[in-house]
Design a protein around this motif. Structure first.
Motif, PDB file in Angstrom:
ATOM      1  N   PHE A 157      16.563  -7.971  34.070  1.00  0.00           N
ATOM      2  CA  PHE A 157      15.535  -8.071  33.036  1.00  0.00           C
ATOM      3  C   PHE A 157      16.047  -8.855  31.833  1.00  0.00           C
ATOM      4  CE2 PHE A 157      13.088  -6.395  29.397  1.00  0.00           C
ATOM      5  CZ  PHE A 157      11.835  -6.827  29.796  1.00  0.00           C
ATOM      6  N   GLY A 158      17.311  -8.697  31.498  1.00  0.00           N
ATOM      7  CA  GLY A 158      17.902  -9.456  30.389  1.00  0.00           C
ATOM      8  C   GLY A 158      17.867 -10.950  30.665  1.00  0.00           C
ATOM      9  N   ARG A 159      18.182 -11.344  31.899  1.00  0.00           N
ATOM     10  CA  ARG A 159      18.118 -12.763  32.266  1.00  0.00           C
ATOM     11  C   ARG A 159      16.688 -13.272  32.198  1.00  0.00           C
ATOM     12  NH1 ARG A 159      22.024 -10.846  35.792  1.00  0.00           N
ATOM     13  NH2 ARG A 159      20.545 -10.517  37.474  1.00  0.00           N
ATOM     14  N   PHE A 160      15.719 -12.439  32.600  1.00  0.00           N
ATOM     15  CA  PHE A 160      14.312 -12.811  32.514  1.00  0.00           C
ATOM     16  C   PHE A 160      13.905 -13.028  31.061  1.00  0.00           C
ATOM     17  CE2 PHE A 160       9.955 -11.276  31.763  1.00  0.00           C
ATOM     18  CZ  PHE A 160       9.256 -12.264  32.425  1.00  0.00           C
ATOM     19  N   GLU A 161      14.325 -12.120  30.172  1.00  0.00           N
ATOM     20  CA  GLU A 161      13.997 -12.270  28.744  1.00  0.00           C
ATOM     21  C   GLU A 161      14.566 -13.570  28.184  1.00  0.00           C
ATOM     22  OE1 GLU A 161      15.614  -8.530  27.289  1.00  0.00           O
ATOM     23  OE2 GLU A 161      13.590  -7.947  26.679  1.00  0.00           O
ATOM     24  N   VAL A 162      15.778 -13.929  28.583  1.00  0.00           N
ATOM     25  CA  VAL A 162      16.393 -15.176  28.130  1.00  0.00           C
ATOM     26  C   VAL A 162      15.563 -16.366  28.603  1.00  0.00           C
ATOM     27  CG1 VAL A 162      18.410 -16.673  28.413  1.00  0.00           C
ATOM     28  CG2 VAL A 162      18.721 -14.250  27.948  1.00  0.00           C
ATOM     29  N   THR A 163      15.091 -16.325  29.831  1.00  0.00           N
ATOM     30  CA  THR A 163      14.258 -17.408  30.367  1.00  0.00           C
ATOM     31  C   THR A 163      12.973 -17.550  29.566  1.00  0.00           C
ATOM     32  OG1 THR A 163      15.133 -16.955  32.568  1.00  0.00           O
ATOM     33  CG2 THR A 163      13.135 -18.262  32.452  1.00  0.00           C
ATOM     34  N   VAL A 164      12.332 -16.428  29.234  1.00  0.00           N
ATOM     35  CA  VAL A 164      11.091 -16.461  28.460  1.00  0.00           C
ATOM     36  C   VAL A 164      11.344 -17.044  27.072  1.00  0.00           C
ATOM     37  CG1 VAL A 164       9.346 -14.999  27.368  1.00  0.00           C
ATOM     38  CG2 VAL A 164       9.984 -14.596  29.737  1.00  0.00           C
ATOM     39  N   LEU A 165      12.431 -16.639  26.436  1.00  0.00           N
ATOM     40  CA  LEU A 165      12.757 -17.154  25.100  1.00  0.00           C
ATOM     41  C   LEU A 165      13.056 -18.646  25.138  1.00  0.00           C
ATOM     42  CD1 LEU A 165      14.940 -14.220  23.762  1.00  0.00           C
ATOM     43  CD2 LEU A 165      12.643 -14.848  23.010  1.00  0.00           C
ATOM     44  N   LYS A 166      13.740 -19.113  26.194  1.00  0.00           N
ATOM     45  CA  LYS A 166      14.013 -20.541  26.334  1.00  0.00           C
ATOM     46  C   LYS A 166      12.719 -21.330  26.490  1.00  0.00           C
ATOM     47  CE  LYS A 166      18.668 -20.659  28.290  1.00  0.00           C
ATOM     48  NZ  LYS A 166      19.459 -21.004  29.473  1.00  0.00           N
TER      49      LYS A 166
END
Length: 139
Positions: free
Chosen positions: A113-122
């Motif tokens: 989920f943390g990696r997903f959040e990073v993708t959304v922020l990018k």
């Protein structure tokens, strides 16, 4: 020691050189070269950071640009005192090398989920930059 404008090397194995242990039990900790044994080994002391005074191979070390003023074969008490007086840990933590290492570790420890959040922020950042570029071109 070969130093000069034309040398491609900037970091040398020398007494007082702060090193980062890259292998073994003390991986990622700072230590100081207190004695050079031969062309492939040195005695390190990292009493301030938890690295015991011992013999290490150069292949297990990464030379940092930080050098301390130390006498040859300095005792652990002297090394610890100078390490703290010269604020070596603060100098290391302020370096871009240390910041990159901590960022890499924090990225490795992310959950799915943390990696997903990073993708959304990018994606959000990329969209905002794209809109700003379009707006700047239109003006």
């Amino acid at each position: 020691m070969v130093e000069g404008k034309h040398s491609q090397f900037r970091r040398f194995v020398e007494i007082g050189r702060v090193v980062l242990v890259s292998k073994g039990e003390h991986n990622g900790k700072l230590a100081v070269i207190v004695e050079i044994v031969d062309h492939s080994r040195a005695i390190l002391d990292g009493s301030a950071t938890g690295v015991p005074r011992a013999l290490y191979h150069y292949t297990d070390l990464l030379l940092t640009p930080i050098v301390m003023k130390l006498p040859r074969g300095a005792r652990s008490k002297k090394v610890r005192k100078e390490f703290e007086a010269q604020k070596i840990v603060e100098k290391w933590e302020a370096s871009s090398w240390a910041k990159r290492r901590t960022a890499k570790v924090s990225r490795q420890n992310l959950s799915d989920f943390g990696r997903f959040e990073v993708t959304v922020l990018k994606k959000r950042r990329r969209d905002a930059v794209r809109k700003a570029v379009v707006k700047a071109k239109a003006a």
